[in-house]
Scaffold this motif. Structure first.
Motif, PDB file in Angstrom:
ATOM      1  N   ALA A 123      41.703  37.499  35.962  1.00 30.89           N
ATOM      2  CA  ALA A 123      43.266  37.028  35.997  1.00 30.89           C
ATOM      3  C   ALA A 123      43.373  35.454  36.649  1.00 30.89           C
ATOM      4  CB  ALA A 123      44.232  37.905  36.040  1.00 30.89           C
ATOM      5  N   GLN A 124      43.007  35.916  37.655  1.00 35.30           N
ATOM      6  CA  GLN A 124      43.937  34.347  38.963  1.00 35.30           C
ATOM      7  C   GLN A 124      42.978  33.187  38.782  1.00 35.30           C
ATOM      8  OE1 GLN A 124      46.010  35.469  41.672  1.00 35.30           O
ATOM      9  NE2 GLN A 124      45.794  32.797  42.039  1.00 35.30           N
ATOM     10  N   TYR A 141      54.019  38.465  42.492  1.00 38.38           N
ATOM     11  CA  TYR A 141      53.225  38.396  41.577  1.00 38.38           C
ATOM     12  C   TYR A 141      53.013  36.914  43.259  1.00 38.38           C
ATOM     13  CZ  TYR A 141      48.001  37.855  41.969  1.00 38.38           C
ATOM     14  OH  TYR A 141      47.118  37.575  42.430  1.00 38.38           O
ATOM     15  N   ASP A 162      51.527  38.093  32.041  1.00 40.46           N
ATOM     16  CA  ASP A 162      50.310  38.567  32.929  1.00 40.46           C
ATOM     17  C   ASP A 162      50.061  40.534  33.118  1.00 40.46           C
ATOM     18  OD1 ASP A 162      47.829  39.246  34.669  1.00 40.46           O
ATOM     19  OD2 ASP A 162      49.907  38.459  36.604  1.00 40.46           O
ATOM     20  N   THR A 167      42.901  41.193  32.555  1.00 38.95           N
ATOM     21  CA  THR A 167      41.269  40.910  33.364  1.00 38.95           C
ATOM     22  C   THR A 167      40.848  41.956  33.680  1.00 38.95           C
ATOM     23  OG1 THR A 167      41.054  41.139  35.937  1.00 38.95           O
ATOM     24  CG2 THR A 167      42.877  41.823  35.103  1.00 38.95           C
ATOM     25  N   THR A 174      39.034  42.951  35.770  1.00 36.35           N
ATOM     26  CA  THR A 174      39.044  44.145  37.993  1.00 36.35           C
ATOM     27  C   THR A 174      39.903  44.841  37.720  1.00 36.35           C
ATOM     28  OG1 THR A 174      41.302  42.726  38.088  1.00 36.35           O
ATOM     29  CG2 THR A 174      38.426  41.563  37.972  1.00 36.35           C
ATOM     30  N   ARG A 193      35.089  40.379  38.976  1.00 36.35           N
ATOM     31  CA  ARG A 193      35.721  38.575  38.482  1.00 36.35           C
ATOM     32  C   ARG A 193      35.165  38.440  36.941  1.00 36.35           C
ATOM     33  NH1 ARG A 193      39.591  38.850  40.671  1.00 36.35           N
ATOM     34  NH2 ARG A 193      39.694  36.858  40.674  1.00 36.35           N
TER      35      ARG A 193
HETATM   36  C1  PLP Z   1      50.017  40.668  38.894  1.00 39.49           C
HETATM   37  C2  PLP Z   1      48.551  40.125  38.864  1.00 39.49           C
HETATM   38  N1  PLP Z   1      48.400  39.249  38.633  1.00 39.49           N
HETATM   39  C3  PLP Z   1      46.615  38.999  38.297  1.00 39.49           C
HETATM   40  C4  PLP Z   1      45.946  39.611  39.718  1.00 39.49           C
HETATM   41  C5  PLP Z   1      44.454  38.890  39.638  1.00 39.49           C
HETATM   42  O1  PLP Z   1      43.568  39.904  39.776  1.00 39.49           O
HETATM   43  P1  PLP Z   1      42.512  39.597  39.193  1.00 39.49           P
HETATM   44  O2  PLP Z   1      42.005  40.152  40.901  1.00 39.49           O
HETATM   45  O3  PLP Z   1      41.490  39.690  37.876  1.00 39.49           O
HETATM   46  O4  PLP Z   1      42.290  37.500  38.971  1.00 39.49           O
HETATM   47  C6  PLP Z   1      46.803  40.565  40.156  1.00 39.49           C
HETATM   48  C7  PLP Z   1      45.369  41.064  41.233  1.00 39.49           C
HETATM   49  O5  PLP Z   1      45.830  41.930  41.737  1.00 39.49           O
HETATM   50  C8  PLP Z   1      47.871  41.108  40.502  1.00 39.49           C
HETATM   51  O6  PLP Z   1      48.339  41.663  41.039  1.00 39.49           O
END
Ligand code: PLP
Length: 507
Positions: free
Chosen positions: A204-205, A229, A304, A334, A336, A344
């Motif tokens: 997601a990042q 976040y 998200d 995501t 992950t 990833r």
């Molecule tokens: C609210 C939120 N968005 C996005 C992410 C990022 O996820 P990813 O590890 O898939 O990049 C996290 C990770 O903890 C999260 O808590």
């Protein structure tokens, strides 16, 4: 002194054990040139005399000379010999005592202003050295991931993969995986999209990073949940956006407050299914209000849904994207959190009109996601293992949360109230008493627990002190052990600050 005689004075150190001789000679001659022991324009001895002097073959010396010439340290004049290049910059060629380092000053080139500013507040997540530590909140149940099954699918996919999968991949992702994602988010979250709108990302990042860079200009305002976040607000700030913290209540982000704070914002970042970190679900009224604002303001909504699959009470809430009629919502998901962190792989579902831009951006950022990993994941989904795993984890996480609640009720009474999370992978232990959440977290961390204070997720609006407790990635035994340790940490802190609070444990 004849120029070639100068070379006689050079003391070449002996070659290292097993070093190729031509490479040794080349390195020694290059060092002599760079630190000025061999002056610009100096003629090197002939290959024949060098070979004789050092007991080398002519071929070895020639190979070293050719390398020096290829790199521009020397030039050869036919019939005359090999000379140190006259055009090498003066300062790196300044004569110095033998063995001294080049005279260039140490570099003072710095990070960019933008990077310095951005990096001030960033916390780098440590790599996991163990799994299932209480109360790690950012990992799913890695202990229960079916690694044998994954390995079998992976072996089969790798054996049968056509050679083309080893070549350049599609910047937006492996087409069968994009189709599988479009089907899955449609069926499970109500997201309406075609495979062409799906961009596979590195978690997601990376999706958030692409969104910030593609949809915002420096100075644009973005509504951001507070608490919220940090990974999103760092990314938004890094792109030059002005983050506008907006309070969150039991219905989610306060759209009415946000409308007053920054009516012309360009974007709103929200986690409507399971607000990070308060775990509230955005109400229908707020959803509609948010969508109306975005349509009127020509603004984007970033939804998200990092852990929306895990809901323990009530009916699953459909994604905000499913209500979007104006094409304002960019959806982020995501794998992950649904499978395992190291994978990833995540995705963005972009409105049709900007999907091509996402694909192009992905292409300049890192070309494309790793195709073979995507092929394995696509097969894992197609064979039904993904759906099965997520259903099993939903059940397991519900049980783990119940185990945490029960242990907390028995041993943490009087010290904290552990909230009943309706969804997600973590909950909040609200602190009773005078101790700050940072102090509570510090003491718990000293005893080996992984807890985060709620206040590290707040930007502007203070909150009642609380600790974030992850439960999904920890076995019930580990949760019970963690609760015991937390009781000891908090009990000691309370006794010191208030002269003694009776805990359930001490009754
Ligand atoms: C609210 C939120 N968005 C996005 C992410 C990022 O996820 P990813 O590890 O898939 O990049 C996290 C990770 O903890 C999260 O808590």
């Amino acid at each position: 002194m004849a120029k070639s005689e100068q070379f006689q004075d050079l003391a070449l150190s002996a070659p290292a054990h097993q070093q190729e001789l031509w490479r040794w000679l080349y390195t020694e001659l290059r060092a002599a040139i760079v630190d000025g022991r061999l002056a610009r324009g100096a003629r090197l001895p002939s290959t024949r005399s060098l070979a004789r002097q050092y007991g080398l073959s002519r071929g070895t010396v020639t190979a070293a000379f050719e390398q020096l010439q290829a790199e521009g340290y020397t030039r050869t004049e036919v019939g005359s010999g090999t000379y140190v290049g006259p055009g090498l910059p003066d300062r790196s060629m300044a004569a110095k005592p033998s063995g001294a380092a080049p005279s260039l000053p140490p570099s003072r080139a710095t990070l960019s202003k933008r990077a310095r500013e951005t990096l001030k507040t960033i916390a780098v997540l440590p790599a996991s050295r163990s799994v299932g530590m209480a109360f790690r909140s950012y990992e799913p149940a890695i202990d229960l991931f079916p690694v044998e099954l994954w390995a079998r699918v992976a072996a089969r996919v790798l054996r049968r993969a056509p050679r083309s999968l080893y070549g350049q991949g599609n910047a937006a992702g492996y087409p069968p995986l994009r189709r599988a994602i479009a089907e899955y988010v449609g069926a499970s979250r109500g997201v309406r999209c075609s495979p062409e709108q799906v961009i596979v990302t590195s978690g997601a990042q990376q999706g958030l990073d692409l969104i910030a860079r593609l949809l915002l200009d420096p100075g644009d305002r973005v509504w951001m949940e507070d608490p919220g976040y940090p990974g999103a607000w760092f990314t938004l700030r890094a792109a030059g956006a002005k983050v506008v913290p907006v309070p969150v209540d039991e219905e989610g982000l306060s759209v009415a407050r946000a409308r007053k704070l920054a009516p012309r914002a360009k974007m709103a970042y929200v986690t409507p299914a399971n607000q990070f970190p308060l775990s509230v679900t955005m109400s229908a009224e707020r959803r509609m209000d948010l969508l109306e604002w975005a349509a009127d303001a020509d603004a984007w909504i970033v939804e998200d849904e990092y852990d929306a699959e895990y809901r323990y009470y009530g009916r699953p809430v459909a994604a905000l994207q499913s209500l979007d009629r104006s094409g304002s919502v960019v959806y982020v998901g995501t794998f992950t959190k649904m499978l395992f962190n190291a994978l990833r792989l995540g995705f963005v579902v972009a409105p049709e009109r900007v999907a091509g831009a996402f694909q192009a951006a992905r292409s300049f950022v890192d070309r494309h996601p790793p195709t073979l990993d995507q092929a394995i994941l696509a097969e894992f989904i197609a064979e039904g293992h993904f759906g099965h795993h997520v259903r099993r984890m939903r059940q397991t996480y519900g049980e783990r949360m119940a185990a945490l609640k029960k242990a907390a009720g028995e041993r943490l009474g009087g010290l904290v109230e552990v909230a009943d999370a309706a969804a997600g992978m973590r909950t909040i232990a609200w602190l009773n008493g005078e101790i700050s959440d940072r102090e509570a977290a510090r003491r718990a961390q000293q005893l080996g627990l992984e807890v985060a204070p709620l206040s590290t997720f707040t930007m502007k609006y203070g909150h009642r002190p609380g600790l974030i407790l992850g439960f999904a990635g920890c076995s019930p035994e580990e949760l019970r052990r963690g609760v015991g340790v937390l009781a000891a940490a908090l009990g000691a802190a309370h006794r010191e600050t208030r002269g003694g609070v009776r805990t359930a444990e001490g009754k």
